[in-house]
Design an enzyme around this catalytic site. Structure first.
Site, PDB file in Angstrom:
ATOM      1  N   ARG A 101       0.811  -1.219   0.000  1.00  0.00           N
ATOM      2  CA  ARG A 101       0.000   0.000   0.000  1.00  0.00           C
ATOM      3  C   ARG A 101       0.842   1.265   0.000  1.00  0.00           C
ATOM      4  O   ARG A 101       0.365   2.335  -0.351  1.00  0.00           O
ATOM      5  CB  ARG A 101      -0.907   0.028   1.239  1.00  0.00           C
ATOM      6  CG  ARG A 101      -1.855  -1.141   1.336  1.00  0.00           C
ATOM      7  CD  ARG A 101      -2.494  -1.192   2.706  1.00  0.00           C
ATOM      8  NE  ARG A 101      -1.439  -1.498   3.697  1.00  0.00           N
ATOM      9  CZ  ARG A 101      -1.627  -1.515   5.006  1.00  0.00           C
ATOM     10  NH1 ARG A 101      -2.807  -1.226   5.511  1.00  0.00           N
ATOM     11  NH2 ARG A 101      -0.640  -1.818   5.816  1.00  0.00           N
TER      12      ARG A 101
ATOM     13  N   GLN B 158       2.313  24.703  18.792  1.00  0.00           N
ATOM     14  CA  GLN B 158       1.808  25.298  17.555  1.00  0.00           C
ATOM     15  C   GLN B 158       2.436  24.562  16.371  1.00  0.00           C
ATOM     16  O   GLN B 158       3.582  24.134  16.432  1.00  0.00           O
ATOM     17  CB  GLN B 158       2.209  26.778  17.522  1.00  0.00           C
ATOM     18  CG  GLN B 158       1.665  27.583  16.388  1.00  0.00           C
ATOM     19  CD  GLN B 158       1.973  29.067  16.584  1.00  0.00           C
ATOM     20  OE1 GLN B 158       1.602  29.654  17.579  1.00  0.00           O
ATOM     21  NE2 GLN B 158       2.672  29.660  15.633  1.00  0.00           N
TER      22      GLN B 158
ATOM     23  N   ASN C 226       2.924  25.026  12.061  1.00  0.00           N
ATOM     24  CA  ASN C 226       2.861  26.024  11.003  1.00  0.00           C
ATOM     25  C   ASN C 226       3.163  25.381   9.660  1.00  0.00           C
ATOM     26  O   ASN C 226       3.954  24.439   9.577  1.00  0.00           O
ATOM     27  CB  ASN C 226       3.887  27.137  11.258  1.00  0.00           C
ATOM     28  CG  ASN C 226       3.718  27.757  12.619  1.00  0.00           C
ATOM     29  OD1 ASN C 226       2.618  28.060  13.051  1.00  0.00           O
ATOM     30  ND2 ASN C 226       4.823  27.945  13.323  1.00  0.00           N
TER      31      ASN C 226
ATOM     32  N   ARG D 164      13.564  32.250   2.927  1.00  0.00           N
ATOM     33  CA  ARG D 164      12.946  32.774   4.146  1.00  0.00           C
ATOM     34  C   ARG D 164      13.968  32.664   5.269  1.00  0.00           C
ATOM     35  O   ARG D 164      14.490  31.600   5.531  1.00  0.00           O
ATOM     36  CB  ARG D 164      11.695  31.973   4.504  1.00  0.00           C
ATOM     37  CG  ARG D 164      10.578  32.074   3.479  1.00  0.00           C
ATOM     38  CD  ARG D 164       9.399  31.201   3.902  1.00  0.00           C
ATOM     39  NE  ARG D 164       8.331  31.218   2.927  1.00  0.00           N
ATOM     40  CZ  ARG D 164       7.234  31.958   3.021  1.00  0.00           C
ATOM     41  NH1 ARG D 164       7.061  32.776   4.040  1.00  0.00           N
ATOM     42  NH2 ARG D 164       6.309  31.896   2.087  1.00  0.00           N
TER      43      ARG D 164
ATOM     44  N   HIS E 230      15.431  33.617  10.955  1.00  0.00           N
ATOM     45  CA  HIS E 230      14.498  34.060  11.985  1.00  0.00           C
ATOM     46  C   HIS E 230      14.718  33.332  13.312  1.00  0.00           C
ATOM     47  O   HIS E 230      15.135  32.182  13.338  1.00  0.00           O
ATOM     48  CB  HIS E 230      13.051  33.798  11.543  1.00  0.00           C
ATOM     49  CG  HIS E 230      12.719  34.412  10.223  1.00  0.00           C
ATOM     50  ND1 HIS E 230      11.951  33.765   9.291  1.00  0.00           N
ATOM     51  CD2 HIS E 230      13.046  35.609   9.673  1.00  0.00           C
ATOM     52  CE1 HIS E 230      11.803  34.532   8.226  1.00  0.00           C
ATOM     53  NE2 HIS E 230      12.468  35.653   8.434  1.00  0.00           N
TER      54      HIS E 230
ATOM     55  N   LYS F 256      12.177  24.137  17.186  1.00  0.00           N
ATOM     56  CA  LYS F 256      11.396  23.812  15.992  1.00  0.00           C
ATOM     57  C   LYS F 256      11.753  22.408  15.509  1.00  0.00           C
ATOM     58  O   LYS F 256      12.904  21.997  15.587  1.00  0.00           O
ATOM     59  CB  LYS F 256      11.695  24.789  14.854  1.00  0.00           C
ATOM     60  CG  LYS F 256      11.390  26.231  15.150  1.00  0.00           C
ATOM     61  CD  LYS F 256      11.834  27.122  13.997  1.00  0.00           C
ATOM     62  CE  LYS F 256      11.582  28.590  14.303  1.00  0.00           C
ATOM     63  NZ  LYS F 256      12.084  29.456  13.229  1.00  0.00           N
TER      64      LYS F 256
ATOM     65  N   HIS G 176      16.908  30.343  12.079  1.00  0.00           N
ATOM     66  CA  HIS G 176      16.497  29.355  11.080  1.00  0.00           C
ATOM     67  C   HIS G 176      16.046  30.046   9.804  1.00  0.00           C
ATOM     68  O   HIS G 176      15.405  31.093   9.842  1.00  0.00           O
ATOM     69  CB  HIS G 176      15.339  28.523  11.633  1.00  0.00           C
ATOM     70  CG  HIS G 176      14.700  27.672  10.597  1.00  0.00           C
ATOM     71  ND1 HIS G 176      13.493  27.991  10.011  1.00  0.00           N
ATOM     72  CD2 HIS G 176      15.105  26.522  10.018  1.00  0.00           C
ATOM     73  CE1 HIS G 176      13.189  27.066   9.121  1.00  0.00           C
ATOM     74  NE2 HIS G 176      14.149  26.167   9.102  1.00  0.00           N
TER      75      HIS G 176
ATOM     76  N   TYR H   5       6.252  23.039  10.210  1.00  0.00           N
ATOM     77  CA  TYR H   5       6.975  23.302  11.454  1.00  0.00           C
ATOM     78  C   TYR H   5       6.126  22.878  12.652  1.00  0.00           C
ATOM     79  O   TYR H   5       4.949  23.217  12.718  1.00  0.00           O
ATOM     80  CB  TYR H   5       7.168  24.796  11.689  1.00  0.00           C
ATOM     81  CG  TYR H   5       7.922  25.604  10.694  1.00  0.00           C
ATOM     82  CD1 TYR H   5       9.079  26.262  11.088  1.00  0.00           C
ATOM     83  CD2 TYR H   5       7.471  25.788   9.394  1.00  0.00           C
ATOM     84  CE1 TYR H   5       9.769  27.069  10.202  1.00  0.00           C
ATOM     85  CE2 TYR H   5       8.154  26.593   8.511  1.00  0.00           C
ATOM     86  CZ  TYR H   5       9.308  27.231   8.924  1.00  0.00           C
ATOM     87  OH  TYR H   5       9.981  28.031   8.050  1.00  0.00           O
TER      88      TYR H   5
ATOM     89  N   GLU I 250      10.165  38.552  17.992  1.00  0.00           N
ATOM     90  CA  GLU I 250      10.713  38.088  16.712  1.00  0.00           C
ATOM     91  C   GLU I 250      11.959  38.897  16.340  1.00  0.00           C
ATOM     92  O   GLU I 250      11.976  40.115  16.459  1.00  0.00           O
ATOM     93  CB  GLU I 250       9.652  38.246  15.631  1.00  0.00           C
ATOM     94  CG  GLU I 250      10.099  37.803  14.269  1.00  0.00           C
ATOM     95  CD  GLU I 250       9.043  38.064  13.201  1.00  0.00           C
ATOM     96  OE1 GLU I 250       9.090  37.374  12.186  1.00  0.00           O
ATOM     97  OE2 GLU I 250       8.184  38.960  13.383  1.00  0.00           O
TER      98      GLU I 250
ATOM     99  N   LYS J 158      10.582  42.349   4.063  1.00  0.00           N
ATOM    100  CA  LYS J 158      10.878  42.244   5.500  1.00  0.00           C
ATOM    101  C   LYS J 158      12.220  41.552   5.719  1.00  0.00           C
ATOM    102  O   LYS J 158      13.056  42.026   6.492  1.00  0.00           O
ATOM    103  CB  LYS J 158       9.756  41.481   6.205  1.00  0.00           C
ATOM    104  CG  LYS J 158       9.950  41.320   7.691  1.00  0.00           C
ATOM    105  CD  LYS J 158       8.768  40.591   8.302  1.00  0.00           C
ATOM    106  CE  LYS J 158       8.968  40.310   9.759  1.00  0.00           C
ATOM    107  NZ  LYS J 158       7.851  39.561  10.348  1.00  0.00           N
ATOM    108  N   ASP J 159      12.450  40.422   5.042  1.00  0.00           N
ATOM    109  CA  ASP J 159      13.713  39.699   5.216  1.00  0.00           C
ATOM    110  C   ASP J 159      14.880  40.458   4.589  1.00  0.00           C
ATOM    111  O   ASP J 159      15.998  40.392   5.099  1.00  0.00           O
ATOM    112  CB  ASP J 159      13.620  38.286   4.641  1.00  0.00           C
ATOM    113  CG  ASP J 159      12.840  37.335   5.548  1.00  0.00           C
ATOM    114  OD1 ASP J 159      12.468  37.747   6.667  1.00  0.00           O
ATOM    115  OD2 ASP J 159      12.608  36.192   5.129  1.00  0.00           O
TER     116      ASP J 159
END
Length: 177
Positions: free
Chosen positions: A23, A46, A48, A59, A62, A72, A119, A132, A143, A168-169
């Protein structure tokens, strides 16, 4: 799950152990008991999902500061990306060192990123999803970020002529002690 130590203190590559039959396969991607047995944080609060439409999307880098530092666990559920972490723990013997790991939908790897690490990642193909699991809630006031090409780290990103980075980055500065 197989927990593989990396050159960075407390960071692990976690290799799944699929059980296959006609399978397909079944594999655990998370087990609180196994993470605790290895001395790793296991309180996930959480999850994400990051969708990245185009190859070359970058990305990062951070992180969150005290008291909201987060651990994470990151995996690729579709596509492929080059995942990078930097140890920013001043008392660590691997302080300011980085590693990069290729995570793909087919290689059955996850990256465990301890708190106190920055990261980021760059997609290697179009239509890539990063999943994540984190041990702290996203807290905008905590942040922080580091410019993806900060010269003091010399991260060797995959070559990409059309790298896509958010405004932003792009506005992130170099790391300061």
């Amino acid at each position: 799950m197989i927990f593989l130590e990396t050159k960075l203190k407390d960071a692990y590559i976690i290799q799944l152990q699929p059980i296959a039959d006609e399978r397909g396969f079944f594999s655990r991607t998370w087990c609180k008991n196994e993470f605790e047995k290895h001395g790793l944080k296991s309180e996930i609060v959480q999850c994400n999902l990051s969708y990245n439409e185009k190859k070359g999307t970058l990305r990062g880098m951070h992180y969150q500061v005290e008291p909201y530092r987060e651990t994470k666990l990151i995996r690729c559920i579709k596509g492929a990306f080059y995942d990078v972490i930097i140890d920013l723990r001043k008392k660590s013997h691997t302080y300011k060192q980085w590693i990069g790991v290729e995570l793909t939908e087919n290689n059955n790897k996850s990256l465990y990123v301890p708190e106190g690490f920055a990261h980021g990642f760059q997609t290697l193909v179009d239509d890539t999803y990063a999943f994540y699991q984190v041990t702290e809630f996203y807290t905008p006031g905590a942040e922080r970020g580091i410019r993806w090409n900060d010269p003091q780290f010399k991260i060797q990103w995959p070559e990409e002529k059309n790298r896509i980075i958010s405004a932003k980055d792009q506005s992130l500065g170099d790391y300061r002690l």
